[in-house]
Design a protein around this motif. Sequence first.
Motif, mmCIF file in Angstrom:
data_model
loop_
_atom_site.group_PDB
_atom_site.id
_atom_site.type_symbol
_atom_site.label_atom_id
_atom_site.label_comp_id
_atom_site.label_asym_id
_atom_site.label_seq_id
_atom_site.Cartn_x
_atom_site.Cartn_y
_atom_site.Cartn_z
ATOM 1 N N ARG A 4 0.807 -1.226 -0.021
ATOM 2 C CA ARG A 4 -0.142 -0.007 0.250
ATOM 3 C C ARG A 4 0.870 1.348 -0.026
ATOM 4 O O ARG A 4 0.575 2.344 -0.602
ATOM 5 C CB ARG A 4 -0.969 -0.194 1.086
ATOM 6 C CG ARG A 4 -1.730 1.280 1.436
ATOM 7 C CD ARG A 4 -2.846 1.358 0.391
ATOM 8 N NE ARG A 4 -3.739 2.301 0.448
ATOM 9 C CZ ARG A 4 -4.249 3.024 -0.310
ATOM 10 N NH1 ARG A 4 -4.131 2.780 -1.620
ATOM 11 N NH2 ARG A 4 -5.042 3.942 -0.177
ATOM 12 N N SER A 5 1.792 1.109 0.852
ATOM 13 C CA SER A 5 2.735 2.248 0.917
ATOM 14 C C SER A 5 3.660 2.412 -0.461
ATOM 15 O O SER A 5 4.043 3.716 -0.954
ATOM 16 C CB SER A 5 3.637 2.291 2.045
ATOM 17 O OG SER A 5 4.325 1.320 1.894
ATOM 18 N N GLU A 6 4.079 1.441 -0.988
ATOM 19 C CA GLU A 6 4.592 1.358 -2.312
ATOM 20 C C GLU A 6 3.904 1.889 -3.553
ATOM 21 O O GLU A 6 4.311 2.769 -4.115
ATOM 22 C CB GLU A 6 5.133 0.053 -2.659
ATOM 23 C CG GLU A 6 5.871 -0.027 -3.954
ATOM 24 C CD GLU A 6 6.327 -1.516 -4.223
ATOM 25 O OE1 GLU A 6 7.060 -1.781 -5.348
ATOM 26 O OE2 GLU A 6 6.044 -2.288 -3.672
ATOM 27 N N LEU A 13 4.935 9.694 -6.976
ATOM 28 C CA LEU A 13 6.061 9.906 -8.069
ATOM 29 C C LEU A 13 5.561 10.066 -9.551
ATOM 30 O O LEU A 13 5.991 10.937 -10.233
ATOM 31 C CB LEU A 13 6.779 8.651 -7.981
ATOM 32 C CG LEU A 13 8.313 8.765 -8.733
ATOM 33 C CD1 LEU A 13 8.913 9.998 -8.039
ATOM 34 C CD2 LEU A 13 8.908 7.285 -8.849
ATOM 35 N N PHE A 14 4.568 9.370 -9.862
ATOM 36 C CA PHE A 14 3.950 9.465 -11.164
ATOM 37 C C PHE A 14 3.214 10.918 -11.394
ATOM 38 O O PHE A 14 3.371 11.394 -12.478
ATOM 39 C CB PHE A 14 2.897 8.340 -11.251
ATOM 40 C CG PHE A 14 2.317 8.172 -12.546
ATOM 41 C CD1 PHE A 14 3.461 8.006 -14.018
ATOM 42 C CD2 PHE A 14 1.040 8.707 -13.164
ATOM 43 C CE1 PHE A 14 2.923 7.892 -15.046
ATOM 44 C CE2 PHE A 14 0.583 8.735 -14.486
ATOM 45 C CZ PHE A 14 1.548 8.331 -15.437
ATOM 46 N N ALA A 15 2.589 11.172 -10.278
ATOM 47 C CA ALA A 15 2.103 12.628 -10.406
ATOM 48 C C ALA A 15 2.957 13.917 -10.623
ATOM 49 O O ALA A 15 2.643 14.766 -11.146
ATOM 50 C CB ALA A 15 0.984 12.746 -9.157
ATOM 51 N N THR A 16 4.164 13.573 -10.104
ATOM 52 C CA THR A 16 5.210 14.696 -10.279
ATOM 53 C C THR A 16 5.325 15.211 -11.730
ATOM 54 O O THR A 16 5.882 16.052 -11.908
ATOM 55 C CB THR A 16 6.419 14.420 -9.534
ATOM 56 O OG1 THR A 16 6.883 13.272 -10.196
ATOM 57 C CG2 THR A 16 6.286 14.188 -7.950
ATOM 58 N N ARG A 17 5.027 14.408 -12.571
ATOM 59 C CA ARG A 17 5.340 14.844 -14.023
ATOM 60 C C ARG A 17 4.497 15.814 -14.355
ATOM 61 O O ARG A 17 4.879 16.607 -15.227
ATOM 62 C CB ARG A 17 4.621 13.553 -15.171
ATOM 63 C CG ARG A 17 3.236 13.272 -15.152
ATOM 64 C CD ARG A 17 2.718 12.105 -15.759
ATOM 65 N NE ARG A 17 1.328 12.112 -16.142
ATOM 66 C CZ ARG A 17 0.571 11.868 -15.246
ATOM 67 N NH1 ARG A 17 0.805 11.689 -14.075
ATOM 68 N NH2 ARG A 17 -0.710 11.667 -15.643
ATOM 69 N N TRP A 18 3.440 16.495 -13.545
ATOM 70 C CA TRP A 18 2.797 17.589 -13.829
ATOM 71 C C TRP A 18 3.474 18.813 -13.329
ATOM 72 O O TRP A 18 3.185 19.849 -13.923
ATOM 73 C CB TRP A 18 1.335 17.590 -13.064
ATOM 74 C CG TRP A 18 0.489 16.591 -13.868
ATOM 75 C CD1 TRP A 18 0.150 15.209 -13.529
ATOM 76 C CD2 TRP A 18 -0.577 16.936 -14.911
ATOM 77 N NE1 TRP A 18 -0.652 14.936 -14.465
ATOM 78 C CE2 TRP A 18 -1.103 15.742 -15.240
ATOM 79 C CE3 TRP A 18 -0.734 17.997 -15.638
ATOM 80 C CZ2 TRP A 18 -2.037 15.729 -16.315
ATOM 81 C CZ3 TRP A 18 -1.263 17.948 -16.855
ATOM 82 C CH2 TRP A 18 -2.108 16.814 -17.102
ATOM 83 N N ILE A 19 4.849 18.562 -12.851
ATOM 84 C CA ILE A 19 5.510 19.567 -12.691
ATOM 85 C C ILE A 19 5.995 20.416 -13.951
ATOM 86 O O ILE A 19 6.245 21.455 -13.991
ATOM 87 C CB ILE A 19 6.796 19.360 -11.763
ATOM 88 C CG1 ILE A 19 6.083 18.903 -10.347
ATOM 89 C CG2 ILE A 19 7.655 20.418 -11.449
ATOM 90 C CD1 ILE A 19 7.159 18.178 -9.227
ATOM 91 N N LEU A 20 6.145 19.433 -14.976
ATOM 92 C CA LEU A 20 6.654 19.909 -16.241
ATOM 93 C C LEU A 20 5.480 21.061 -17.044
ATOM 94 O O LEU A 20 5.797 21.410 -17.740
ATOM 95 C CB LEU A 20 6.849 18.605 -17.349
ATOM 96 C CG LEU A 20 8.154 17.888 -16.833
ATOM 97 C CD1 LEU A 20 8.049 16.430 -17.715
ATOM 98 C CD2 LEU A 20 9.215 18.757 -17.101
ATOM 99 N N ALA A 21 4.373 20.788 -16.657
ATOM 100 C CA ALA A 21 3.117 21.339 -17.298
ATOM 101 C C ALA A 21 3.351 22.854 -17.327
ATOM 102 O O ALA A 21 3.388 23.661 -18.353
ATOM 103 C CB ALA A 21 1.951 21.087 -16.769
#
Length: 170
Positions: A4-6, A13-21
């Motif tokens: 669950r924590s993984e 981690l996957f959501a951090t791709r939105w930092i590129l937007a």
Amino acid sequence: MASRSEELFEKGLFATRWILAPIFLGLSLALLALGVKFFQAAWEVFHHLLELEEADLVLTVLAMIDIVLVSSLIVMVMFSGYENFVSSIDAKGSDSLNWLGKLDAATLKLKVAASIVAISSIHLLRVFMKVEETDNDKIMWYVLVHLTFVVSAVLLGFLDKMSFAKHREH
């Protein structure tokens, strides 16, 4: 518990791709700035067209072509990068770009390298048009830098062909 924590970590981690937007949005602001400079140069050409020497006109047009190439590069990086790393772009209708979604990161690198070579070529041509005003040492360095870009682009293309050509066929 560990799974669950993984899972939460991986989703975060996957959501951090939105930092590129917002970074891609920043590129669109750079595109706007280049558009302003392009039209400023066009205004200057037409404002002083009758007094301009032919060589100065050619140099100004080359500078404008430089701006167009860099602008095209920004559009390619912006859309392709967003599409590859953030989210797919749902462009419907006649305004869609036929290459959108077809550029992977390796192909984008090759296009960026080719664009840099083209931009460098135009810059070198501008230097050669003012060859009498430029020291030979500077000209030599301009040529060496340009050749470095050319060799780098050729090597990138060769490495891409060796590494990924068969992968793209499938």
